[in-house]
Scaffold this motif. Structure first.
Motif, short mmCIF file in Angstrom:
data_model
loop_
_atom_site.label_atom_id
_atom_site.label_comp_id
_atom_site.label_asym_id
_atom_site.label_seq_id
_atom_site.Cartn_x
_atom_site.Cartn_y
_atom_site.Cartn_z
N UNK A 8 37.32 41.58 48.61
CA UNK A 8 37.09 42.68 49.55
C UNK A 8 38.31 42.89 50.45
N UNK A 9 39.04 41.81 50.70
CA UNK A 9 40.25 41.93 51.52
C UNK A 9 41.45 42.39 50.69
N UNK A 10 41.25 42.63 49.41
CA UNK A 10 42.31 43.19 48.59
C UNK A 10 43.14 42.15 47.85
N UNK A 11 42.76 40.89 47.92
CA UNK A 11 43.54 39.88 47.20
C UNK A 11 43.24 39.92 45.71
N UNK A 12 44.22 39.49 44.96
CA UNK A 12 44.06 39.19 43.54
C UNK A 12 43.37 37.84 43.45
N UNK A 41 45.36 33.48 57.13
CA UNK A 41 46.26 33.51 55.96
C UNK A 41 46.23 34.89 55.31
N UNK A 42 45.03 35.45 55.20
CA UNK A 42 44.90 36.76 54.56
C UNK A 42 45.53 37.82 55.46
N UNK A 43 45.24 37.74 56.75
CA UNK A 43 45.81 38.70 57.68
C UNK A 43 47.34 38.67 57.62
N UNK A 44 47.88 37.48 57.36
CA UNK A 44 49.35 37.35 57.34
C UNK A 44 49.95 37.65 55.98
N UNK A 45 49.12 38.16 55.06
CA UNK A 45 49.72 38.69 53.84
C UNK A 45 49.46 37.95 52.56
N UNK A 46 48.64 36.90 52.59
CA UNK A 46 48.31 36.25 51.32
C UNK A 46 47.75 37.30 50.38
N UNK A 47 48.20 37.31 49.16
CA UNK A 47 47.75 38.37 48.26
C UNK A 47 47.16 37.84 46.96
N UNK A 48 47.29 36.52 46.73
CA UNK A 48 46.75 35.95 45.49
C UNK A 48 45.96 34.70 45.84
N UNK A 49 44.74 34.62 45.34
CA UNK A 49 43.91 33.46 45.66
C UNK A 49 43.29 32.91 44.39
N UNK A 50 43.14 31.60 44.36
CA UNK A 50 42.36 30.96 43.30
C UNK A 50 41.19 30.25 43.98
N UNK A 51 40.00 30.48 43.47
CA UNK A 51 38.83 29.77 43.97
C UNK A 51 38.42 28.77 42.90
N UNK A 82 49.49 31.63 39.70
CA UNK A 82 50.18 31.55 40.99
C UNK A 82 49.23 31.99 42.10
N UNK A 83 49.29 31.30 43.24
CA UNK A 83 48.36 31.62 44.32
C UNK A 83 49.00 31.35 45.68
N UNK A 84 48.68 32.21 46.63
CA UNK A 84 49.09 31.96 48.01
C UNK A 84 48.12 31.00 48.68
N UNK A 85 46.87 31.07 48.23
CA UNK A 85 45.90 30.12 48.78
C UNK A 85 44.88 29.75 47.72
N UNK A 86 44.36 28.55 47.87
CA UNK A 86 43.37 28.00 46.92
C UNK A 86 42.17 27.55 47.74
N UNK A 87 41.00 28.02 47.34
CA UNK A 87 39.77 27.59 48.01
C UNK A 87 39.06 26.60 47.10
N UNK A 88 38.78 25.43 47.66
CA UNK A 88 38.11 24.38 46.89
C UNK A 88 36.62 24.45 47.16
#
Lengths: 557, 557
Positions: free
Chosen positions: A168-172, A142-152, A232-238
């Motif tokens: 470290x991968x540059x995401x917000x 997901x990160x490699x494909x451009x996800x730029x915003x994450x919520x943990x 807003x998030x491209x991915x969410x880690x639970x």
């Protein structure tokens, strides 16, 4: 003899390997629900973060390598769904249908599963956990494909590792934590340092707030928090915690306690011929005696080995030790680690304890790169028995916590730390190592050579005492408590009359930068008849305790 | 009360500072022969090497700072030459003539002086020690002014630090050591790694040879060795050891043992009102019970503090612990450290012990930068009591030795190391830390799950046993013992007949790279009826034991 092991990671695999070493003739079958055995759970965040580049490195062993080296029969894709303890059989669901297997000895190492809080929208495909190699590969892609915003969601150990990796991968990255601060098991005055480091590496920290829903949109998910804010998030880690994954075993009548399997000191369950280890079992905390599962890799691995001893050589196995609960996490340049009990655990257990704070350098101050280890130590009030320690710093944190974990396991009292002969030369330590200094400080507190006051009591102290700031004028000018009297410790002997006048019969509460000079001042004051106490950990700990409020509370005027 | 302290570094200064903290009213006078007190002895080599740039940093305290903070009366240039224990006076030579001072309590912390072996020419002005700030400043200025060749006599801790420092400054450095290897307290199989690192940083190592004379010429000195070789040098550093500097105290009738002051557990000498600490006193080794001075900064500092307790608060002081003898040195990129007793000390004390070798990674193998800690552990044969440990490696050495030093102090047996809950996440350790693994290995040896053979016994083993090399074919091809049979451990179960045939009734002695796979092979063999043993530490330890002979003994054919 046929030994069947349920769960092919950590405890289970340790049991299987040890059993083979002890017994060439046993048939040893390992049933693993997932695709992989013996994989590097703890390495997953570092694969997402790019430090571990090859996902193959996460697979420490394969069924083939385990067959070759240890003649183990490892079967992946086998999800154990039932146990018949009377007939001594297990049933596993496999891609080819159910399989029933008989056992002479059964080792349960099913582990834990992620807690899924009751948040609407949590089933969004943008939400994932970070518990399997497949989780890690998917997140990385997901990160490699451009996800730029994450919520943990959840700022525990794995949550912070995930947040660091994504940053470290540059995401917000935003971490959301329901508890009052990140890394809830860490004392608040240390956790604030972790919060600051998270901010420094670009992570937004939202603590003391719940995620109330996740809205899934076509281009993004929106995480809605209890205060109404929307992220807003491209991915969410639970990553809000885990609970034992024991349903089929509890259903089989194996005794459980709040979902965790109950075992004796050899890992034996209530069912004959059935042992259990790892995140799924109840452990008794070595310090507090509280019973709870301790989901840590080290104790699981070592318990697995001891269970194999008990199976193959009954009667001669060492008992499985109660866990001390040592844990560590890297966050940016910082290391945070803990061993034994924290205040919350000690309070819950009703233990009477004393706390000391100190900030020793990790190596000689005159040697380049000296930096402080922020250390907190808890000891039993009556005899100084070590109960817990925590530390945060840039370097040398793991060493001090490991020494303290060893001391706790050995049943040492805090003053015994004075006597440790730790390796000293300027690049490695100090002639009086921080651990020795912790022992000296603790001994002084226990025999009342030193009386401490605490940053937590600032409000009361400000109201009732004269606060004496023993730092230099220059340091005082950088920020001090309003109303405090500034007399450098080097001038105190000559200026006791000023203190007496300002105190006007009130107690004197001293502080300095770290607690060293205020302890000297305290000795001068107390021998001159004052009711005196020295601030534990000094201004460093006070600032960290105040956290984001420090700049409002302290003044430069 | 007047407390007089002789010696203003380490033990003496710790005693003075602690005495003041306990007692505002005491008169505390510190007499120091040199120009400086409380200086950073251990930092001197790093000043010469340029890592510590400012010589001011070596002066941790000054008489003025000690007066201001602690109201100490520090007198430099005071060389104590006599004590009258009946009248309770000391006499010091000063630039202004002799001074006599009365004391109520006297603390002797005179330290040690360099041993000056009987080598003609040792009084050359090109020969110096590295024990004072002035020594360091002079050496550094010699280097600044163009010295390009140095000989260091003595390859102990300070000798190696001096050699490293001079090599870092670009000098051609030769270390000369009378003992069979550098860093004589280190076991030979570890010392060889240090020798290799010294060579890697450009230092020539001449061990097992004496310096027999120093010829002083107009442009250079020539160091002549016992084998007739001659080494030209611009400067020579003498560092062959120290002995207690106690002449005036022995002359005063204070009981000494081979020149070192005899003290009880509170540091009290045979004379009423006289205490002694530091390099000048006899200590009892915590492991072996042998009596000898232990010239280490850590124990000196901590003993000073306890002596002050005994003076100011008689009857309540903790006893001074017997030293475990932990020490550490950096040599280039390598760290070498030790705690407890080595083989020589154990043999001298007549203790029956077992040794294990292992090479655990300092952190998870799949995490970048994993590197081996070369670990040697000694334990008592009957019960596994920890007796000593040594380690060499690029990273994580200090942590493991500090944990082991703590375990030794706590009286743990080696199998107790299994139970230590050490901090684990991939950047910091392994789920089974090297210290845990050491405990597992030791436990296997103690209960005879594992039988070891040792590289030291290679000659006998080669003559009497079949050597089975359990590594892969590829590894075997990189160098193996002549006549050894190669069967990878993964093929052993299928090829036991080949082993039986080759052994022809002889015992089988297995080896692999590090001892892990050969232990598995040993378990297969021993359960199949073979007389088997596994090489402790494997080929890694074998190569290091053979040292420079490894390439002749091993073959690739």
């Amino acid at each position: 003899m046929r030994i069947v092991v349920v769960g092919g990671v950590a405890g289970g695999m340790s049991a299987a390997a040890r059993a083979r070493r002890l017994d060439e003739t046993a048939e040893i079958i390992v049933l693993e629900r997932g695709r992989h055995v013996s994989f590097a759970n703890c390495g997953l965040p570092y694969y997402v973060g790019g430090e571990i580049e090859d996902s193959g490195k996460l697979l420490v062993q394969t069924p083939a390598s385990l067959r070759a080296a240890l003649n183990l029969d490892v079967r992946t894709g086998h999800d154990v769904t039932a146990v018949d303890t009377a007939r001594r059989t297990v049933t596993a669901q496999t891609p080819d249908g159910p399989v029933e297997l008989a056992y002479d000895a059964l080792v349960l190492s099913p582990g834990a599963k992620a807690i899924r809080p009751d948040i609407p929208g949590l089933d969004s495909p943008r939400v994932s956990t970070l518990r399997t190699v497949d989780d890690a590969i998917r997140l990385k892609s997901d990160v490699d494909e451009g996800a730029s915003r994450a919520v943990v969601l959840g700022a525990g150990f794995i949550g912070l590792e995930a947040a660091e990796a994504l940053a470290m991968r540059g995401l917000d990255v935003t971490v959301v934590e329901l508890a009052p601060h990140v890394l809830p098991p860490l004392e608040p005055e240390l956790a604030h340092l972790v919060t600051q480091e998270l901010r420094a590496i670009g992570v937004t920290v939202r603590d003391a707030v719940a995620a109330t829903s996740i809205e899934d949109g076509p281009d993004e998910a929106t995480v809605v928090l209890g205060d109404g804010s929307r992220i807003a998030a491209d991915l969410v880690v639970l990553s809000v915690g885990v609970r034992p994954d024991t349903a089929p075993f509890e259903a089989a009548g194996i005794e459980c306690e709040r979902g965790a399997i109950v075992v004796d000191e050899h890992g034996r369950t209530s069912a004959d011929g059935v042992w259990a280890v790892g995140d799924a079992v109840v452990a008794t905390d070595a310090v507090t005696g509280m019973r709870r599962p301790v989901p840590l890799a080290g104790p699981a691995n070592r318990a697995g080995r001891l269970v194999a001893d008990d199976i193959v050589r009954p009667g001669s196995a060492r008992p499985i030790p109660n866990p001390v609960g040592t844990a560590i996490v890297r966050v940016g340049s910082l290391t945070a680690a803990m061993t034994g009990a924290n205040r919350a655990a000690l309070d819950a257990a009703g233990l009477d304890y004393r706390t000391v704070h100190l900030h020793p350098n990790q190596h000689a101050g005159y040697f380049p790169g000296a930096t402080q280890v922020r250390l907190v130590l808890h000891m039993r009030s009556d005899d100084g028995l070590l109960l817990g320690a925590q530390a945060v710093g840039l370097d040398g944190v793991d060493k001090r916590i490991d020494v303290l974990a060893t001391a706790i396991r050995a049943g040492m009292a805090a003053p015994d730390l004075i006597d440790l002969d730790l390796a000293y030369s300027p690049p490695y330590g100090q002639a009086k190592d921080g651990v020795n200094l912790a022992g000296m400080l603790a001994a002084n507190v226990l025999d009342e050579t030193l009386t401490l006051w605490y940053a937590d009591d600032l409000e009361d102290v400000s109201a009732e005492a004269l606060i004496l700031d023993a730092r230099s004028e220059g340091e005082y000018a950088t920020g001090h408590l309003p109303g405090s009297l500034n007399i450098a410790h080097t001038q105190l002997r000559e200026r006791l009359d000023e203190v007496r006048e300002a105190a006007a019969g009130r107690p004197v509460r001293v502080l300095c930068a770290s607690g060293v000079r205020s302890a000297i001042a305290h000795r001068i004051l107390t021998q001159s008849g004052f009711d005196s106490a020295s601030l534990s950990g000094g201004m460093l700990t006070l600032r960290a305790t105040l956290g984001d409020r420090a700049d409002t509370v302290l003044t430069t005027r």
